[in-house]
Write a protein that holds these residues in place. Structure first.
Motif, PDB file in Angstrom:
ATOM      1  N   TYR A  36       0.835  -1.201   0.000  1.00  0.00           N
ATOM      2  CA  TYR A  36       0.000   0.000   0.000  1.00  0.00           C
ATOM      3  C   TYR A  36       0.872   1.253   0.000  1.00  0.00           C
ATOM      4  N   ASN A  40      -0.946   7.724   1.724  1.00  0.00           N
ATOM      5  CA  ASN A  40      -2.367   7.785   1.369  1.00  0.00           C
ATOM      6  C   ASN A  40      -3.241   7.068   2.390  1.00  0.00           C
ATOM      7  N   GLN A  41      -2.807   5.910   2.834  1.00  0.00           N
ATOM      8  CA  GLN A  41      -3.609   5.122   3.764  1.00  0.00           C
ATOM      9  C   GLN A  41      -3.701   5.793   5.134  1.00  0.00           C
ATOM     10  N   GLY A  44      -5.950   8.785   4.829  1.00  0.00           N
ATOM     11  CA  GLY A  44      -7.342   8.305   4.772  1.00  0.00           C
ATOM     12  C   GLY A  44      -7.874   7.969   6.146  1.00  0.00           C
ATOM     13  N   TYR A  45      -7.048   7.299   6.949  1.00  0.00           N
ATOM     14  CA  TYR A  45      -7.462   6.954   8.310  1.00  0.00           C
ATOM     15  C   TYR A  45      -7.655   8.207   9.161  1.00  0.00           C
ATOM     16  N   SER A  48     -10.855  10.171   7.976  1.00  0.00           N
ATOM     17  CA  SER A  48     -12.167   9.528   8.110  1.00  0.00           C
ATOM     18  C   SER A  48     -12.393   8.837   9.455  1.00  0.00           C
ATOM     19  N   ASP A  50     -11.817   5.784   9.748  1.00  0.00           N
ATOM     20  CA  ASP A  50     -12.141   4.405   9.360  1.00  0.00           C
ATOM     21  C   ASP A  50     -10.892   3.542   9.458  1.00  0.00           C
ATOM     22  N   THR A  52     -10.292   0.635   8.513  1.00  0.00           N
ATOM     23  CA  THR A  52     -10.007  -0.274   7.404  1.00  0.00           C
ATOM     24  C   THR A  52      -9.001   0.297   6.415  1.00  0.00           C
ATOM     25  N   TYR A  53      -8.633   1.563   6.571  1.00  0.00           N
ATOM     26  CA  TYR A  53      -7.544   2.119   5.765  1.00  0.00           C
ATOM     27  C   TYR A  53      -6.199   1.515   6.173  1.00  0.00           C
ATOM     28  N   ILE A  54      -6.144   0.938   7.362  1.00  0.00           N
ATOM     29  CA  ILE A  54      -4.900   0.397   7.898  1.00  0.00           C
ATOM     30  C   ILE A  54      -4.966  -1.123   7.903  1.00  0.00           C
ATOM     31  N   THR A  55      -3.920  -1.746   7.395  1.00  0.00           N
ATOM     32  CA  THR A  55      -3.853  -3.201   7.354  1.00  0.00           C
ATOM     33  C   THR A  55      -3.768  -3.777   8.769  1.00  0.00           C
ATOM     34  N   ARG A  61      -3.398  -2.163  12.602  1.00  0.00           N
ATOM     35  CA  ARG A  61      -4.718  -1.570  12.799  1.00  0.00           C
ATOM     36  C   ARG A  61      -5.035  -1.412  14.285  1.00  0.00           C
TER      37      ARG A  61
END
Length: 87
Positions: A36, A40-41, A44-45, A48, A50, A52-55, A61
């Motif tokens: 990834y 960006n991830q 995104g986390y 948001s 959220d 699920t942006y993080i593995t 996570r």
């Protein structure tokens, strides 16, 4: 037999807090290993909330969820300012 006339002490040892730098480092490494784009991830986390942006690889996570998102932003901004010698 216990002495019920005195107040008893109850101590709970808390878990050591996981440093924000260590969390970001682990998350960055886990995202990179899984292919990834870590910037960006993580953005995104942060934006948001959220997870699920993080593995979940390397427990990234669960680690990042232990840190408040504003603490992540603060750490990133602090390091950016230091690296640009603004302070």
């Amino acid at each position: 037999m216990q002495d019920l006339g005195n107040t008893q002490f109850f101590r709970v040892e808390s878990e050591p807090e996981t440093g924000v730098k260590m969390v970001l480092s682990t998350v960055y490494e886990a995202l990179t290993e899984k292919g990834y784009n870590p910037v960006n991830q993580i953005v995104g986390y942060i934006m948001s909330g959220d997870p699920t942006y993080i593995t979940s690889h390397m427990s990234a996570r669960s680690l990042i969820m232990k840190v408040e998102r504003d603490e992540l932003v603060e750490e990133l901004l602090t390091e950016y300012i230091k690296s640009n010698q603004w302070s």
